[in-house]
Design a protein around this motif. Structure first.
Motif, PDB file in Angstrom:
ATOM      1  N   ASP A  47       0.824  -1.205   0.000  1.00 27.71           N
ATOM      2  CA  ASP A  47       0.000   0.000   0.000  1.00 27.71           C
ATOM      3  C   ASP A  47       0.862   1.260   0.000  1.00 27.71           C
ATOM      4  OD1 ASP A  47      -2.874   1.156   0.569  1.00 27.71           O
ATOM      5  OD2 ASP A  47      -1.559   2.130   2.032  1.00 27.71           O
ATOM      6  N   GLN A  48       1.907   1.288   0.831  1.00 27.74           N
ATOM      7  CA  GLN A  48       2.797   2.453   0.860  1.00 27.74           C
ATOM      8  C   GLN A  48       3.459   2.654  -0.508  1.00 27.74           C
ATOM      9  OE1 GLN A  48       5.530   1.927   4.121  1.00 27.74           O
ATOM     10  NE2 GLN A  48       3.918   1.900   5.644  1.00 27.74           N
ATOM     11  N   ALA A  49       3.859   1.558  -1.140  1.00 27.94           N
ATOM     12  CA  ALA A  49       4.484   1.664  -2.460  1.00 27.94           C
ATOM     13  C   ALA A  49       3.498   2.205  -3.495  1.00 27.94           C
ATOM     14  CB  ALA A  49       5.010   0.294  -2.895  1.00 27.94           C
ATOM     15  N   LEU A  50       2.254   1.750  -3.433  1.00 27.76           N
ATOM     16  CA  LEU A  50       1.243   2.220  -4.390  1.00 27.76           C
ATOM     17  C   LEU A  50       0.967   3.707  -4.220  1.00 27.76           C
ATOM     18  CD1 LEU A  50      -1.288  -0.772  -4.291  1.00 27.76           C
ATOM     19  CD2 LEU A  50       0.274  -0.178  -6.163  1.00 27.76           C
ATOM     20  N   TRP A  51       0.903   4.175  -2.969  1.00 31.69           N
ATOM     21  CA  TRP A  51       0.686   5.607  -2.750  1.00 31.69           C
ATOM     22  C   TRP A  51       1.880   6.423  -3.246  1.00 31.69           C
ATOM     23  CZ3 TRP A  51      -3.607   8.081  -2.207  1.00 31.69           C
ATOM     24  CH2 TRP A  51      -4.719   7.466  -1.621  1.00 31.69           C
ATOM     25  N   ASP A  52       3.078   5.899  -3.077  1.00 31.26           N
ATOM     26  CA  ASP A  52       4.262   6.598  -3.575  1.00 31.26           C
ATOM     27  C   ASP A  52       4.222   6.693  -5.099  1.00 31.26           C
ATOM     28  OD1 ASP A  52       6.789   7.874  -2.992  1.00 31.26           O
ATOM     29  OD2 ASP A  52       7.764   6.125  -3.880  1.00 31.26           O
ATOM     30  N   ILE A  53       3.841   5.605  -5.749  1.00 26.24           N
ATOM     31  CA  ILE A  53       3.707   5.597  -7.221  1.00 26.24           C
ATOM     32  C   ILE A  53       2.652   6.612  -7.659  1.00 26.24           C
ATOM     33  CG2 ILE A  53       2.885   4.220  -9.177  1.00 26.24           C
ATOM     34  CD1 ILE A  53       4.156   1.769  -7.738  1.00 26.24           C
ATOM     35  N   LYS A  54       1.522   6.603  -6.977  1.00 23.91           N
ATOM     36  CA  LYS A  54       0.427   7.494  -7.383  1.00 23.91           C
ATOM     37  C   LYS A  54       0.814   8.958  -7.199  1.00 23.91           C
ATOM     38  CE  LYS A  54      -4.581   7.858  -7.235  1.00 23.91           C
ATOM     39  NZ  LYS A  54      -5.816   7.088  -6.950  1.00 23.91           N
ATOM     40  N   GLY A  55       1.465   9.270  -6.072  1.00 23.35           N
ATOM     41  CA  GLY A  55       1.898  10.644  -5.850  1.00 23.35           C
ATOM     42  C   GLY A  55       2.889  11.108  -6.897  1.00 23.35           C
ATOM     43  N   LYS A  56       3.804  10.233  -7.283  1.00 22.22           N
ATOM     44  CA  LYS A  56       4.792  10.605  -8.299  1.00 22.22           C
ATOM     45  C   LYS A  56       4.141  10.699  -9.681  1.00 22.22           C
ATOM     46  CE  LYS A  56       8.740   9.125  -5.627  1.00 22.22           C
ATOM     47  NZ  LYS A  56       9.619   8.026  -5.194  1.00 22.22           N
ATOM     48  N   TYR A  57       3.124   9.904  -9.923  1.00 27.46           N
ATOM     49  CA  TYR A  57       2.396   9.991 -11.192  1.00 27.46           C
ATOM     50  C   TYR A  57       1.717  11.355 -11.330  1.00 27.46           C
ATOM     51  CZ  TYR A  57      -1.017   8.863 -14.853  1.00 27.46           C
ATOM     52  OH  TYR A  57      -1.773   8.858 -16.007  1.00 27.46           O
ATOM     53  N   TYR A  58       1.139  11.846 -10.230  1.00 27.92           N
ATOM     54  CA  TYR A  58       0.438  13.131 -10.250  1.00 27.92           C
ATOM     55  C   TYR A  58       1.324  14.299  -9.804  1.00 27.92           C
ATOM     56  CZ  TYR A  58      -4.022  10.809 -11.147  1.00 27.92           C
ATOM     57  OH  TYR A  58      -5.047  10.093 -11.709  1.00 27.92           O
ATOM     58  N   HIS A  59       2.607  14.028  -9.554  1.00 26.35           N
ATOM     59  CA  HIS A  59       3.552  15.076  -9.122  1.00 26.35           C
ATOM     60  C   HIS A  59       3.040  15.806  -7.895  1.00 26.35           C
ATOM     61  CE1 HIS A  59       5.686  14.377 -12.876  1.00 26.35           C
ATOM     62  NE2 HIS A  59       4.554  14.534 -13.519  1.00 26.35           N
ATOM     63  N   ALA A  60       2.558  15.034  -6.910  1.00 29.35           N
ATOM     64  CA  ALA A  60       1.990  15.631  -5.699  1.00 29.35           C
ATOM     65  C   ALA A  60       2.322  14.762  -4.491  1.00 29.35           C
ATOM     66  CB  ALA A  60       0.471  15.769  -5.830  1.00 29.35           C
ATOM     67  N   PRO A  61       2.505  15.385  -3.331  1.00 27.73           N
ATOM     68  CA  PRO A  61       2.656  14.576  -2.118  1.00 27.73           C
ATOM     69  C   PRO A  61       1.376  13.798  -1.836  1.00 27.73           C
ATOM     70  CG  PRO A  61       2.467  16.906  -1.565  1.00 27.73           C
ATOM     71  CD  PRO A  61       2.581  16.830  -3.058  1.00 27.73           C
ATOM     72  N   VAL A  62       1.520  12.673  -1.169  1.00 23.06           N
ATOM     73  CA  VAL A  62       0.371  11.810  -0.898  1.00 23.06           C
ATOM     74  C   VAL A  62      -0.735  12.562  -0.172  1.00 23.06           C
ATOM     75  CG1 VAL A  62      -0.386   9.812   0.468  1.00 23.06           C
ATOM     76  CG2 VAL A  62       1.656   9.636  -0.977  1.00 23.06           C
ATOM     77  N   TYR A  63      -0.367  13.446   0.763  1.00 21.05           N
ATOM     78  CA  TYR A  63      -1.410  14.118   1.547  1.00 21.05           C
ATOM     79  C   TYR A  63      -2.354  14.924   0.658  1.00 21.05           C
ATOM     80  CZ  TYR A  63       1.157  18.612   1.470  1.00 21.05           C
ATOM     81  OH  TYR A  63       1.790  19.776   1.085  1.00 21.05           O
ATOM     82  N   GLN A  64      -1.861  15.427  -0.471  1.00 23.30           N
ATOM     83  CA  GLN A  64      -2.738  16.157  -1.389  1.00 23.30           C
ATOM     84  C   GLN A  64      -3.791  15.243  -1.990  1.00 23.30           C
ATOM     85  OE1 GLN A  64      -2.940  19.195  -1.457  1.00 23.30           O
ATOM     86  NE2 GLN A  64      -1.038  20.328  -1.703  1.00 23.30           N
ATOM     87  N   LEU A  65      -3.437  13.973  -2.192  1.00 19.67           N
ATOM     88  CA  LEU A  65      -4.372  13.009  -2.762  1.00 19.67           C
ATOM     89  C   LEU A  65      -5.362  12.505  -1.722  1.00 19.67           C
ATOM     90  CD1 LEU A  65      -1.829  10.942  -4.897  1.00 19.67           C
ATOM     91  CD2 LEU A  65      -3.037  13.038  -5.515  1.00 19.67           C
ATOM     92  N   LEU A  66      -5.088  12.773  -0.446  1.00 22.10           N
ATOM     93  CA  LEU A  66      -5.969  12.338   0.642  1.00 22.10           C
ATOM     94  C   LEU A  66      -6.893  13.463   1.103  1.00 22.10           C
ATOM     95  CD1 LEU A  66      -3.387  10.352   2.816  1.00 22.10           C
ATOM     96  CD2 LEU A  66      -5.151   9.393   1.328  1.00 22.10           C
ATOM     97  N   GLY A  67      -6.932  14.559   0.353  1.00 21.98           N
ATOM     98  CA  GLY A  67      -7.812  15.666   0.720  1.00 21.98           C
ATOM     99  C   GLY A  67      -7.097  16.932   1.102  1.00 21.98           C
ATOM    100  N   GLY A  68      -5.765  16.874   1.123  1.00 17.79           N
ATOM    101  CA  GLY A  68      -4.997  18.061   1.465  1.00 17.79           C
ATOM    102  C   GLY A  68      -4.651  18.098   2.941  1.00 17.79           C
ATOM    103  N   ALA A  69      -3.692  18.954   3.270  1.00 16.52           N
ATOM    104  CA  ALA A  69      -3.168  19.020   4.637  1.00 16.52           C
ATOM    105  C   ALA A  69      -4.050  19.867   5.540  1.00 16.52           C
ATOM    106  CB  ALA A  69      -1.753  19.594   4.630  1.00 16.52           C
ATOM    107  N   CYS A  70      -4.096  19.486   6.826  1.00 16.76           N
ATOM    108  CA  CYS A  70      -4.716  20.337   7.844  1.00 16.76           C
ATOM    109  C   CYS A  70      -3.656  20.859   8.804  1.00 16.76           C
ATOM    110  CB  CYS A  70      -5.805  19.575   8.590  1.00 16.76           C
ATOM    111  SG  CYS A  70      -5.226  18.181   9.578  1.00 16.76           S
ATOM    112  N   ARG A  71      -2.371  20.544   8.533  1.00 16.08           N
ATOM    113  CA  ARG A  71      -1.258  21.081   9.324  1.00 16.08           C
ATOM    114  C   ARG A  71      -0.010  21.097   8.454  1.00 16.08           C
ATOM    115  NH1 ARG A  71      -2.670  16.658  11.927  1.00 16.08           N
ATOM    116  NH2 ARG A  71      -3.209  17.862  13.780  1.00 16.08           N
TER     117      ARG A  71
END
Length: 342
Positions: A47-71
């Motif tokens: 799962d961690q590897a898949l999120w890393d792949i997805k973030g790099k595919y979209y050129h975004a940190p994972v937290y952006q794909l989870l709804g964005g940061a609250c801190r």
């Protein structure tokens, strides 16, 4: 677990890596036997590897794909002492001078179901020494490490009250969580547990019982980012705080920080810099850019790079893999020869 990962990858080879939720459900629900540390740790790594792949595919940190940061950052704490704590006051002062504002320490050595008050007094003396050396401002978590049974846990929880602790951790083993009801009646110190719980179904009863104040799922053992995001949301609904367990490496910490960024109830993050288990190498040794985990004033910034936000020195990983290791839990025995909880 390595064998489990290889078996699970047979389902995923050639599939779209962006369908993380579907992959998670397939890996978990398509097996007849579910849960436990081996399966859930294997799913967590994938799962961690898949999120890393997805973030790099979209050129975004994972937290952006989870709804964005609250801190933007999160407080961190440092481990002090070892499995048999001794000169913790000196170590506490050292990490405080490094800028940490919170520490965690083992509370006791092994304890029988009913044991000597001498061991209770030794724990009290260690806490008193830390408070004398570091003052009231330092936040202290005391880990019972599951090595304490209910009768002695009740005594310890009550005796530790004057030190105004940040939390007591795993007062009893997770399989004895029903004992937390009685322990909670003996103390106002926040109770933390969860590092040996592996799914939202493991946490469901604990949260419903209303006896835990802080949950500590480990993103490398509890199904990864996908599952722990759901566990965190469940806990928030019960007004319970989140402090992910992570005495591990940089990938694990990066995954935790991506979740921390999006979880309103996250308040502090465990990390392994200088921990007593790291004898031959340390957290930052595996990174191409160690500055990604820069600690300042007791906080660490959320990584901003794509994916998990870290780049691993794979050559160093391969070198260490060739050396290998054969680490095992210590075997502890009580004075009468019976096996003690480590």
């Amino acid at each position: 677990m390595k064998a489990c990962v290889h078996e699970l990858m047979e389902y995923l080879t050639g599939k779209d890596p962006l369908r993380i939720e579907d992959h998670w459900n397939l890996l978990y629900r398509s097996g007849f036997y579910r849960g436990g540390p081996i399966l859930m740790s294997a799913i967590a790594g994938i799962d961690q590897a898949l999120w890393d792949i997805k973030g790099k595919y979209y050129h975004a940190p994972v937290y952006q794909l989870l709804g964005g940061a609250c801190r933007d950052s999160i407080r961190v704490y440092s481990w002090i002492g070892g499995d048999r704590p001794s000169d913790v006051a000196r170590e506490a002062k050292k990490v405080m001078d490094m800028g940490f504002t919170a520490i965690k320490m083992n509370g006791t050595e092994e304890l029988q179901y009913i044991d000597s008050y001498r061991k209770i007094d030794e724990t009290i003396a260690r806490l008193a020494a830390v408070r004398d050396a570091c003052g009231k401002e330092l936040s202290i978590g005391v880990d019972f490490h599951g090595r304490v049974h209910k009768p002695m846990a009740k005594i310890l929880a009550k005796e530790l009250e004057p030190f105004r602790l940040m939390f007591i951790e795993e007062p009893v083993l997770a399989e004895n969580n029903e004992a937390l009801r009685e322990i909670a009646r003996h103390t106002s110190i926040p109770i933390a547990t969860g590092e040996r719980m592996y799914s939202r179904w493991d946490f469901k009863g604990l949260l419903a019982d209303g006896v835990v104040d802080i949950i500590q799922p480990d993103l490398s053992h509890a199904g990864g980012i996908t599952e722990c995001k759901k566990i965190a949301a469940m806990a928030e609904a019960y007004d319970v705080a989140l402090a992910p367990h992570c005495p591990l490496g940089p990938i694990a910490l990066a995954a935790c920080l991506q979740l921390d960024a999006t979880a309103h109830n996250a308040f502090i993050q465990e990390q392994s810099l200088g921990i007593h288990y790291n004898e031959s190498n340390d957290l930052l040794d595996y990174l191409s850019n160690p500055a990604v985990f820069t600690y300042q004033d007791g906080y660490v910034q959320i990584p901003q790079g794509p994916g998990l936000g870290v780049e691993i020195n794979e050559e160093y990983v391969r070198k260490m893999a060739e050396a290998g290791h054969n680490w095992r839990n210590p075997v502890w025995r009580h004075q009468d020869g019976s096996i003690a909880e480590w």
